[in-house]
Design an enzyme around this catalytic site. Structure first.
Site, PDB file in Angstrom:
ATOM      1  N   TYR A 143      -6.113   6.426  -0.631  1.00 43.20           N
ATOM      2  CA  TYR A 143      -7.411   5.816  -0.352  1.00 43.20           C
ATOM      3  C   TYR A 143      -8.296   6.719   0.507  1.00 43.20           C
ATOM      4  O   TYR A 143      -9.510   6.617   0.457  1.00 43.20           O
ATOM      5  CB  TYR A 143      -7.238   4.484   0.377  1.00 43.20           C
ATOM      6  CG  TYR A 143      -6.995   3.297  -0.515  1.00 43.20           C
ATOM      7  CD1 TYR A 143      -5.915   3.250  -1.380  1.00 43.20           C
ATOM      8  CD2 TYR A 143      -7.858   2.196  -0.465  1.00 43.20           C
ATOM      9  CE1 TYR A 143      -5.697   2.148  -2.175  1.00 43.20           C
ATOM     10  CE2 TYR A 143      -7.641   1.090  -1.262  1.00 43.20           C
ATOM     11  CZ  TYR A 143      -6.564   1.068  -2.117  1.00 43.20           C
ATOM     12  OH  TYR A 143      -6.348  -0.027  -2.903  1.00 43.20           O
ATOM     13  N   LYS A 192       8.097   6.001  -3.883  1.00 39.62           N
ATOM     14  CA  LYS A 192       8.371   6.573  -5.204  1.00 39.62           C
ATOM     15  C   LYS A 192       8.995   7.940  -4.946  1.00 39.62           C
ATOM     16  O   LYS A 192       8.495   8.983  -5.401  1.00 39.62           O
ATOM     17  CB  LYS A 192       7.056   6.650  -6.010  1.00 39.62           C
ATOM     18  CG  LYS A 192       7.226   7.023  -7.455  1.00 39.62           C
ATOM     19  CD  LYS A 192       7.837   5.938  -8.327  1.00 39.62           C
ATOM     20  CE  LYS A 192       8.102   6.464  -9.723  1.00 39.62           C
ATOM     21  NZ  LYS A 192       8.864   5.529 -10.567  1.00 39.62           N
ATOM     22  N   ASP A 224       8.332   0.773  -8.651  1.00 41.38           N
ATOM     23  CA  ASP A 224       8.425   0.087  -9.949  1.00 41.38           C
ATOM     24  C   ASP A 224       9.545  -0.956  -9.913  1.00 41.38           C
ATOM     25  O   ASP A 224       9.386  -2.084 -10.390  1.00 41.38           O
ATOM     26  CB  ASP A 224       8.614   1.090 -11.099  1.00 41.38           C
ATOM     27  CG  ASP A 224       9.696   2.122 -10.841  1.00 41.38           C
ATOM     28  OD1 ASP A 224      10.187   2.228  -9.696  1.00 41.38           O
ATOM     29  OD2 ASP A 224      10.070   2.845 -11.789  1.00 41.38           O
ATOM     30  N   ASP A 248      -1.335  -2.345  -1.765  1.00 38.30           N
ATOM     31  CA  ASP A 248      -2.451  -3.025  -2.434  1.00 38.30           C
ATOM     32  C   ASP A 248      -1.926  -3.767  -3.664  1.00 38.30           C
ATOM     33  O   ASP A 248      -2.199  -4.951  -3.874  1.00 38.30           O
ATOM     34  CB  ASP A 248      -3.505  -1.996  -2.842  1.00 38.30           C
ATOM     35  CG  ASP A 248      -4.657  -2.626  -3.595  1.00 38.30           C
ATOM     36  OD1 ASP A 248      -5.136  -3.677  -3.143  1.00 38.30           O
ATOM     37  OD2 ASP A 248      -5.064  -2.083  -4.638  1.00 38.30           O
ATOM     38  N   ASP A 252      -0.883  -8.104  -4.140  1.00 37.36           N
ATOM     39  CA  ASP A 252      -1.485  -8.985  -5.152  1.00 37.36           C
ATOM     40  C   ASP A 252      -0.390  -9.667  -5.971  1.00 37.36           C
ATOM     41  O   ASP A 252      -0.477 -10.866  -6.272  1.00 37.36           O
ATOM     42  CB  ASP A 252      -2.390  -8.192  -6.102  1.00 37.36           C
ATOM     43  CG  ASP A 252      -3.852  -8.275  -5.711  1.00 37.36           C
ATOM     44  OD1 ASP A 252      -4.122  -8.473  -4.511  1.00 37.36           O
ATOM     45  OD2 ASP A 252      -4.719  -8.147  -6.593  1.00 37.36           O
TER      46      ASP A 252
HETATM   47  C1  IPM Z   1      -7.635  -5.268  -0.826  1.00 39.56           C
HETATM   48  C2  IPM Z   1      -8.701  -4.916  -1.819  1.00 39.56           C
HETATM   49  C3  IPM Z   1      -9.351  -3.616  -1.356  1.00 39.56           C
HETATM   50  C4  IPM Z   1      -8.280  -2.552  -1.337  1.00 39.56           C
HETATM   51  C5  IPM Z   1     -10.562  -3.180  -2.172  1.00 39.56           C
HETATM   52  C6  IPM Z   1     -11.597  -4.272  -2.287  1.00 39.56           C
HETATM   53  C7  IPM Z   1     -11.162  -1.913  -1.636  1.00 39.56           C
HETATM   54  O1  IPM Z   1      -8.175  -4.823  -3.088  1.00 39.56           O
HETATM   55  O2  IPM Z   1      -7.959  -5.464   0.364  1.00 39.56           O
HETATM   56  O3  IPM Z   1      -6.480  -5.371  -1.239  1.00 39.56           O
HETATM   57  O4  IPM Z   1      -7.979  -1.964  -2.385  1.00 39.56           O
HETATM   58  O5  IPM Z   1      -7.725  -2.294  -0.268  1.00 39.56           O
HETATM   59 MG    MG Z   2      -6.156  -5.412  -3.236  1.00 41.36          MG
END
Ligand code: IPM
Ligand code: MG
Length: 356
Positions: A143, A192, A224, A248, A252
């Site tokens: 990032y 990884k 993975d 990230d 999710d």
């Molecule tokens: C998160 C989001 C952010 C990230 C984006 C919106 C930049 O997906 O906070 O997980 O990738 O960190």
């Molecule tokens: Mg995210």
């Protein structure tokens, strides 16, 4: 009486509505537990682009740095999709993380008992409870690494770089091991290392720091495999520590397993007490302004703020308890099921307040 200065970054989409409810709850908690809160607002994301041309105005950084903590709603939306990459709302979010040095991102993925059926996984896989804490490195890796566009023998090409140094890995490792010590003393480090040099350094460094924490049981998974294990048997996890991009993605996935994306909070911490707190869901532009957003993730982010930055653990407990209680009877449309009462965003805020 103790007073805390909180900066509100309401952001875009449903951000303002959900932050307003969280403020109601924080004020109620302050009354009850004997402290006061003063608020200042600043711009971040699309609203900042509209007002100033950039997603992270200098003034926002100054205000946040001077605060006791920051509460963020959500940023982004289709309106700003055509902005150049470095001027998108998301760039503002990365910018504020960097500017405040928020290297440690705590993302709890929990199942709230009344919402157990919301998980897409079978009940026998979920078990009695799911309670995972993902510790994501937040200011390094791909990032923030070197990136660019270039011409490769006449073909347009682009690159981004995954890079960590030992200091960055050590400090996130300590946050994760400390967290594991407060929980079930079990830590999974995700990398990884079968492919990436940066991951081999990650693993070596995590092992070195583990010597300071002999009580913590440490294991390592490739990313993975971890993605697969999360849906195969989420119960095996307690604390997970990983890099910015893997965190990230895995956070999710974990939030979906809990089935409660509208319910999950997060904390981003630096080496001072000041942190930034935000729901993990996005700005949901499709429902913005309709008064139907679920404010509970933002309300729970306030609980995390009280716990990790403001040293008000009893107030944090009270909010978390009120949220568990309210879910038994009262639901916003996203989590509504028959037999409960469907309420608006602000009615949900009021319902939580009434239980504190
Ligand atoms: C998160 C989001 C952010 C990230 C984006 C919106 C930049 O997906 O906070 O997980 O990738 O960190
Ligand atoms: Mg995210």
């Amino acid at each position: 009486m103790k007073n805390y200065n909180i900066v509100l970054l309401k952001g875009d989409g449903i951000g303002p509505e959900i932050v307003n409810e969280a403020v109601k709850v924080l004020d109620r908690t302050a009354d009850k537990f004997g402290f006061t809160v003063t608020y200042d607002e600043a711009l971040l994301g699309g609203c900042a682009i509209d007002a100033t041309g950039v997603p992270l105005p200098e003034e926002t950084i100054t205000k946040c740095k001077a605060s006791d903590s920051v509460l963020l709603g959500a940023v982004g939306g289709p309106k700003w999709d055509n902005q150049p990459g470095n001027n998108r709302p998301e760039a503002g979010l990365l910018g504020i993380r960097g500017a405040l040095g928020l290297f440690a991102n705590l993302r709890p993925a929990v199942i709230f008992e009344p919402l157990r059926n919301a998980s897409p996984l079978k009940p026998e896989i979920i078990g009695d409870a799911m309670d995972i804490m993902i510790v994501r490195e937040l200011t390094g890796g791909i990032y923030f690494g070197k990136r660019g566009n270039f011409d490769e023998d006449g073909v347009p090409a682009a690159y981004d770089t995954e890079k960590y140094n030992v200091n960055e890995i050590e400090r996130i490792a300590r946050v994760a091991f400390d967290m594991a010590m407060k929980r079930n003393k079990k830590l999974t480090s995700v990398d990884k290392a079968n492919v990436l040099d940066s991951s081999r350094l990650w693993r070596k460094t995590i092992i070195k720091i583990s010597e300071e924490y002999p009580e913590v049981e440490l294991n390592h998974l490739y990313v993975d495999n971890c993605a697969m294990q999360l849906v195969r048997d989420p119960k095996q996890f307690d604390v997970i520590v990983t890099s910015n991009i893997f965190g990230d993605i895995l956070s999710d996935e974990a939030s979906m397993i809990s089935g409660s994306i509208g319910m999950l909070a997060s904390a981003s911490l630096n080496s001072t007490k000041c942190g930034m707190y935000e729901p993990i869901h996005g700005s949901a532009p499709d429902i913005a302004g309709k008064g139907i957003a679920n404010p509970l993730a933002t309300i729970l982010s306030v609980a995390m703020m009280l716990r990790y930055s403001l040293d008000e653990p009893e107030a944090a407990d009270a909010i978390e308890k009120a949220v568990s209680e309210v879910l038994k009877t009262t639901r916003t449309p996203d989590i509504y099921t028959e037999g409960t009462t469907k309420v608006s965003c602000s009615e949900m805020g009021n319902a939580v307040c009434s239980l504190i």
